[in-house]
Design an enzyme around this catalytic site. Structure first.
Site, PDB file in Angstrom:
ATOM      1  N   THR A 139       0.822  -1.214   0.000  1.00  0.00           N
ATOM      2  CA  THR A 139       0.000   0.000   0.000  1.00  0.00           C
ATOM      3  C   THR A 139       0.858   1.268   0.000  1.00  0.00           C
ATOM      4  O   THR A 139       1.866   1.341   0.708  1.00  0.00           O
ATOM      5  CB  THR A 139      -0.899   0.007   1.258  1.00  0.00           C
ATOM      6  OG1 THR A 139      -1.630  -1.219   1.282  1.00  0.00           O
ATOM      7  CG2 THR A 139      -1.845   1.183   1.268  1.00  0.00           C
ATOM      8  N   GLU A 371      -6.122  -5.874   3.714  1.00  0.00           N
ATOM      9  CA  GLU A 371      -6.186  -7.080   2.866  1.00  0.00           C
ATOM     10  C   GLU A 371      -7.366  -7.007   1.909  1.00  0.00           C
ATOM     11  O   GLU A 371      -7.980  -8.019   1.572  1.00  0.00           O
ATOM     12  CB  GLU A 371      -6.303  -8.351   3.721  1.00  0.00           C
ATOM     13  CG  GLU A 371      -5.173  -8.536   4.693  1.00  0.00           C
ATOM     14  CD  GLU A 371      -4.029  -9.327   4.095  1.00  0.00           C
ATOM     15  OE1 GLU A 371      -4.110  -9.632   2.890  1.00  0.00           O
ATOM     16  OE2 GLU A 371      -3.070  -9.583   4.820  1.00  0.00           O
TER      17      GLU A 371
HETATM   18  P1  TGC Z   1      -6.125  -7.358 -12.060  1.00  0.00           P
HETATM   19  O1  TGC Z   1      -5.921  -6.813 -13.443  1.00  0.00           O
HETATM   20  O2  TGC Z   1      -7.434  -7.984 -11.700  1.00  0.00           O
HETATM   21  O3  TGC Z   1      -4.996  -8.440 -11.725  1.00  0.00           O
HETATM   22  C1  TGC Z   1      -3.630  -8.196 -11.980  1.00  0.00           C
HETATM   23  C2  TGC Z   1      -2.942  -9.543 -12.072  1.00  0.00           C
HETATM   24  O4  TGC Z   1      -3.057 -10.235 -10.807  1.00  0.00           O
HETATM   25  C3  TGC Z   1      -3.773 -11.471 -10.973  1.00  0.00           C
HETATM   26  N1  TGC Z   1      -4.591 -11.621  -9.765  1.00  0.00           N
HETATM   27  C4  TGC Z   1      -4.265 -12.436  -8.765  1.00  0.00           C
HETATM   28  N2  TGC Z   1      -3.255 -13.283  -8.622  1.00  0.00           N
HETATM   29  C5  TGC Z   1      -3.194 -13.995  -7.476  1.00  0.00           C
HETATM   30  N3  TGC Z   1      -4.089 -13.830  -6.473  1.00  0.00           N
HETATM   31  C6  TGC Z   1      -5.113 -12.962  -6.582  1.00  0.00           C
HETATM   32  N4  TGC Z   1      -5.960 -12.786  -5.563  1.00  0.00           N
HETATM   33  C7  TGC Z   1      -5.244 -12.218  -7.765  1.00  0.00           C
HETATM   34  N5  TGC Z   1      -6.118 -11.275  -8.205  1.00  0.00           N
HETATM   35  C8  TGC Z   1      -5.696 -10.919  -9.442  1.00  0.00           C
HETATM   36  C9  TGC Z   1      -4.571 -11.293 -12.235  1.00  0.00           C
HETATM   37  O5  TGC Z   1      -4.872 -12.515 -12.827  1.00  0.00           O
HETATM   38  C10 TGC Z   1      -3.613 -10.462 -13.091  1.00  0.00           C
HETATM   39  O6  TGC Z   1      -2.600 -11.324 -13.585  1.00  0.00           O
HETATM   40  P2  TGC Z   1      -1.946 -11.048 -15.016  1.00  0.00           P
HETATM   41  O7  TGC Z   1      -0.977 -12.154 -15.186  1.00  0.00           O
HETATM   42  O8  TGC Z   1      -3.079 -11.078 -15.983  1.00  0.00           O
HETATM   43  O9  TGC Z   1      -1.290  -9.698 -14.928  1.00  0.00           O
HETATM   44  O10 TGC Z   1      -5.747  -6.196 -11.048  1.00  0.00           O
HETATM   45  P3  TGC Z   1      -6.470  -4.825 -10.732  1.00  0.00           P
HETATM   46  O11 TGC Z   1      -5.437  -3.746 -10.857  1.00  0.00           O
HETATM   47  O12 TGC Z   1      -7.738  -4.664 -11.533  1.00  0.00           O
HETATM   48  O13 TGC Z   1      -6.837  -4.960  -9.185  1.00  0.00           O
HETATM   49  C11 TGC Z   1      -7.707  -5.949  -8.748  1.00  0.00           C
HETATM   50  C12 TGC Z   1      -8.034  -5.792  -7.232  1.00  0.00           C
HETATM   51  C13 TGC Z   1      -8.718  -4.478  -6.969  1.00  0.00           C
HETATM   52  C14 TGC Z   1      -8.972  -6.928  -6.878  1.00  0.00           C
HETATM   53  C15 TGC Z   1      -6.754  -5.928  -6.399  1.00  0.00           C
HETATM   54  O14 TGC Z   1      -5.790  -5.043  -6.756  1.00  0.00           O
HETATM   55  C16 TGC Z   1      -6.994  -5.903  -4.901  1.00  0.00           C
HETATM   56  O15 TGC Z   1      -7.157  -6.966  -4.327  1.00  0.00           O
HETATM   57  N6  TGC Z   1      -7.009  -4.694  -4.195  1.00  0.00           N
HETATM   58  C17 TGC Z   1      -7.044  -4.660  -2.759  1.00  0.00           C
HETATM   59  C18 TGC Z   1      -5.667  -4.283  -2.253  1.00  0.00           C
HETATM   60  C19 TGC Z   1      -5.283  -5.042  -1.030  1.00  0.00           C
HETATM   61  O16 TGC Z   1      -5.881  -6.055  -0.655  1.00  0.00           O
HETATM   62  N7  TGC Z   1      -4.231  -4.590  -0.390  1.00  0.00           N
HETATM   63  C20 TGC Z   1      -3.716  -5.289   0.746  1.00  0.00           C
HETATM   64  C21 TGC Z   1      -2.396  -4.711   1.176  1.00  0.00           C
HETATM   65  S1  TGC Z   1      -1.542  -5.754   2.318  1.00  0.00           S
HETATM   66  C22 TGC Z   1      -2.403  -5.624   3.743  1.00  0.00           C
HETATM   67  O17 TGC Z   1      -3.420  -5.033   3.849  1.00  0.00           O
HETATM   68  C23 TGC Z   1      -1.800  -6.337   4.868  1.00  0.00           C
HETATM   69  S2  TGC Z   1      -2.654  -6.189   6.332  1.00  0.00           S
HETATM   70  C24 TGC Z   1      -1.809  -7.389   7.124  1.00  0.00           C
HETATM   71  C25 TGC Z   1      -2.186  -7.617   8.507  1.00  0.00           C
HETATM   72  O18 TGC Z   1      -1.820  -6.811   9.388  1.00  0.00           O
HETATM   73  O19 TGC Z   1      -2.777  -8.703   8.768  1.00  0.00           O
HETATM   74  P1  FAD Z   2      -8.899   3.432  -0.396  1.00  0.00           P
HETATM   75  O1  FAD Z   2      -8.388   2.500  -1.429  1.00  0.00           O
HETATM   76  O2  FAD Z   2      -8.636   4.881  -0.561  1.00  0.00           O
HETATM   77  O3  FAD Z   2     -10.460   3.174  -0.236  1.00  0.00           O
HETATM   78  C1  FAD Z   2     -11.309   4.106   0.429  1.00  0.00           C
HETATM   79  C2  FAD Z   2     -12.764   3.650   0.226  1.00  0.00           C
HETATM   80  O4  FAD Z   2     -13.071   3.625  -1.175  1.00  0.00           O
HETATM   81  C3  FAD Z   2     -12.996   2.223   0.737  1.00  0.00           C
HETATM   82  O5  FAD Z   2     -14.253   2.138   1.330  1.00  0.00           O
HETATM   83  C4  FAD Z   2     -12.975   1.375  -0.524  1.00  0.00           C
HETATM   84  O6  FAD Z   2     -13.757   0.205  -0.416  1.00  0.00           O
HETATM   85  C5  FAD Z   2     -13.582   2.355  -1.548  1.00  0.00           C
HETATM   86  N1  FAD Z   2     -13.180   2.037  -2.905  1.00  0.00           N
HETATM   87  C6  FAD Z   2     -11.928   2.072  -3.445  1.00  0.00           C
HETATM   88  N2  FAD Z   2     -11.949   1.665  -4.716  1.00  0.00           N
HETATM   89  C7  FAD Z   2     -13.248   1.367  -5.004  1.00  0.00           C
HETATM   90  C8  FAD Z   2     -13.922   0.864  -6.159  1.00  0.00           C
HETATM   91  N3  FAD Z   2     -13.258   0.565  -7.283  1.00  0.00           N
HETATM   92  N4  FAD Z   2     -15.260   0.678  -6.077  1.00  0.00           N
HETATM   93  C9  FAD Z   2     -15.941   0.937  -4.937  1.00  0.00           C
HETATM   94  N5  FAD Z   2     -15.363   1.411  -3.819  1.00  0.00           N
HETATM   95  C10 FAD Z   2     -14.026   1.610  -3.855  1.00  0.00           C
HETATM   96  N6  FAD Z   2      -0.938  -2.531   3.542  1.00  0.00           N
HETATM   97  C11 FAD Z   2       0.236  -3.166   3.270  1.00  0.00           C
HETATM   98  O7  FAD Z   2       0.702  -3.134   2.128  1.00  0.00           O
HETATM   99  N7  FAD Z   2       0.907  -3.840   4.234  1.00  0.00           N
HETATM  100  C12 FAD Z   2       0.465  -3.920   5.512  1.00  0.00           C
HETATM  101  O8  FAD Z   2       1.100  -4.560   6.365  1.00  0.00           O
HETATM  102  C13 FAD Z   2      -0.753  -3.254   5.848  1.00  0.00           C
HETATM  103  N8  FAD Z   2      -1.188  -3.236   7.148  1.00  0.00           N
HETATM  104  C14 FAD Z   2      -2.263  -2.455   7.473  1.00  0.00           C
HETATM  105  C15 FAD Z   2      -2.594  -2.278   8.814  1.00  0.00           C
HETATM  106  C16 FAD Z   2      -3.651  -1.435   9.172  1.00  0.00           C
HETATM  107  C17 FAD Z   2      -3.970  -1.218  10.614  1.00  0.00           C
HETATM  108  C18 FAD Z   2      -4.413  -0.811   8.163  1.00  0.00           C
HETATM  109  C19 FAD Z   2      -5.575   0.073   8.522  1.00  0.00           C
HETATM  110  C20 FAD Z   2      -4.099  -0.972   6.835  1.00  0.00           C
HETATM  111  C21 FAD Z   2      -3.010  -1.778   6.468  1.00  0.00           C
HETATM  112  N9  FAD Z   2      -2.601  -1.906   5.143  1.00  0.00           N
HETATM  113  C22 FAD Z   2      -1.442  -2.555   4.816  1.00  0.00           C
HETATM  114  C23 FAD Z   2      -3.270  -1.112   4.100  1.00  0.00           C
HETATM  115  C24 FAD Z   2      -4.612  -1.675   3.657  1.00  0.00           C
HETATM  116  O9  FAD Z   2      -4.458  -2.801   2.846  1.00  0.00           O
HETATM  117  C25 FAD Z   2      -5.355  -0.556   2.934  1.00  0.00           C
HETATM  118  O10 FAD Z   2      -5.753   0.385   3.927  1.00  0.00           O
HETATM  119  C26 FAD Z   2      -6.559  -1.055   2.172  1.00  0.00           C
HETATM  120  O11 FAD Z   2      -6.168  -1.877   1.085  1.00  0.00           O
HETATM  121  C27 FAD Z   2      -7.437   0.100   1.652  1.00  0.00           C
HETATM  122  O12 FAD Z   2      -6.669   1.091   1.039  1.00  0.00           O
HETATM  123  P2  FAD Z   2      -6.887   2.647   1.471  1.00  0.00           P
HETATM  124  O13 FAD Z   2      -6.823   2.718   2.941  1.00  0.00           O
HETATM  125  O14 FAD Z   2      -5.947   3.444   0.672  1.00  0.00           O
HETATM  126  O15 FAD Z   2      -8.377   2.964   1.050  1.00  0.00           O
END
Ligand code: TGC
Ligand code: FAD
Length: 392
Positions: A139, A371
């Protein structure tokens, strides 16, 4: 804080589906949480401090790399054992589970799956033992739900890479020894790099004033002309699919973890409702309170079944990303709803640190956001069932 009297609900006799190993692993984690987490966690959450002293215990119960092969120091367990460990840890606190999730699924997993043999040997045993702690930088300030837009980048300088950019909201960042960082190369392709504490230009300022996940350390990762050795690039996978593959593993663990938080809230509310007398009888005797408790145990049971089936699919390498996404979304929403209802059952006592419910409720606000937010996961299911992409 009140003594930990937790008794796990198992309304559909799910224990009968577990192997002896599952139960041993689960019970060891449960005992550890009762002994080493419950007595201290409220104080650390109140102080907004990560309890360093739990790191050895997390390693001992196999929470660092539960499914990583033993040859690399992992516990070599199956996916259901991994889920059960996450459930028990989050029963104690989501922030503690966060630390374990990041270490296992977001740091060890990419090194194991995408790293070279030298990288596996160098990093995995130390991460499994907790000697080194890791963080995961995906992120950015301007790219949360849309990580593909990231601007963190590196240039090939011949004998090293030069890394620039910033990551925000990074769990474990303030104390991590290494960070798995996702950055674009000069062609705009995303790769993973292992950045080590001490590299010049790398800093990890802590994020303060959180009302959620207070016992977990969150911060930034800042890279200002950091010279990263070429050996630190993860060679075996690139593109956004690489970090998203790690998220699949972590989201799966969260689907189980959220059940733990929900079970703790339900168990606390049930006990309280049976003991608390109003109008001359226990409040558990009132129909409105019974409705809340009945709905809670129903939702917990459904979530347990979802997680268990997903675990079977994961064990067979058949769980799709969309199936994992659904379980993460459903189970976290289930848990946050239960926390809110359970808090009401405790009346005024529910807002105090005497009980765990308010802490769980606040923690789950992060869990429902990180996530992938609840809405993003809805859209992932929407895409999967309609074939129409709402993100593009
Ligand atoms: P999109 O074009 O759909 O996909 C890009 C490429 O990725 C592949 N793919 C995956 N591969 C493995 N696992 C998955 N779940 C996958 N989803 C998609 C896809 O096939 C493609 O591959 P290729 O070879 O064709 O390039 O990507 P997009 O840019 O449209 O984004 C899709 C979206 C929005 C679903 C994705 O970016 C997403 O999941 N956004 C949410 C971001 C997120 O979850 N961030 C988490 C940060 S880490 C965190 O929060 C840790 S907290 C940890 C803690 O404290 O527990
Ligand atoms: P934004 O992406 O700005 O989203 C804001 C709002 O808009 C949300 O309600 C979302 O659902 C909505 N939104 C966005 N796009 C769309 C769409 N296309 N359609 C409809 N609604 C939409 N990240 C890491 O990489 N590593 C970590 O270890 C990690 N740890 C974390 C720990 C904590 C305590 C927190 C709070 C976050 C952590 N994160 C980490 C980041 C986390 O994954 C992001 O906060 C999360 O993915 C959302 O991104 P954002 O906060 O920028 O919200």
């Amino acid at each position: 804080m009140k003594p930990d009297l937790f008794e796990a609900p198992d309304y559909y006799n799910l224990d009968e589906l577990l192997t002896e190993e599952h139960k041993l692993v689960r019970d060891a984690a449960r005992e550890w949480v009762k002994r080493d987490v419950s007595p201290i966690i409220e104080e650390f959450a109140q102080k907004a401090e990560f309890p360093n002293q739990i790191i050895n215990g997390l390693a001992e119960i196999g929470a660092f790399g539960p499914y990583i092969p033993e040859e690399y120091g992992g516990a070599g367990l199956d996916q259901i054992s991994y889920g059960l460990i996450m459930q028990e840890i989050e029963r104690g606190d989501s922030g503690v589970r966060s630390t374990a999730s990041v270490q296992s699924s977001l740091v060890m997993y990419p090194i194991w799956k995408y790293g070279s043999e030298e990288q596996r040997q160098k990093y995995l045993p130390k991460l499994a033992s907790g000697e080194w702690m890791g963080s995961f930088g995906l992120t950015e300030p301007d790219h949360g739900s849309n990580p593909g837009g990231m601007t963190t980048n590196y240039k090939d300088m011949g004998d090293h890479y030069l890394l620039n950019g910033a990551k925000l909201w990074i769990s474990n960042s303030p104390f991590c020894d290494i960070a798995v960082v996702w950055a674009k190369n000069e062609e705009g392709r995303i790769h993973g790099l292992i950045v080590e504490r001490g590299m010049e230009g790398f800093s990890t300022p802590e994020t303060h004033n959180k009302w959620s996940l207070r016992a977990s350390a969150t911060g930034e990762l800042i890279f200002q002309d950091v010279k990263v050795p070429k050996d630190n690039l993860l060679p075996n996978k690139s593109g956004l699919g690489a970090p998203l593959g790690c998220l699949d593993s972590a989201r799966y663990g969260i689907a189980w973890g959220a059940i733990g938080a929900a079970m703790d809230c339900y168990d606390t509310a049930l006990r309280y409702a049976k003991e608390r007398i109003q109008f001359g009888k226990p409040i558990a005797a009132f129909q409105l309170q019974q409705k809340k408790l009945a709905e809670m145990i129903t939702e917990i049971t459904k979530a347990q079944l979802l997680a268990f089936r997903l675990g079977q699919l994961k064990n067979e390498n058949r769980a799709s990303s969309a199936q994992i996404s659904m379980a993460k979304r459903n189970n976290v929403e289930m848990a946050i709803n239960i926390a809110r209802e359970a808090r009401q059952i405790l009346g005024g006592m529910g807002i105090t640190g005497e009980y765990s419910i308010m802490r769980h409720m606040m923690n789950l606000e992060s869990v429902i956001t990180y996530e992938g937010t609840h809405d993003i996961h809805l859209l992932i299911t929407g895409l999967d069932i309609t074939g129409l992409n709402a993100f593009k």
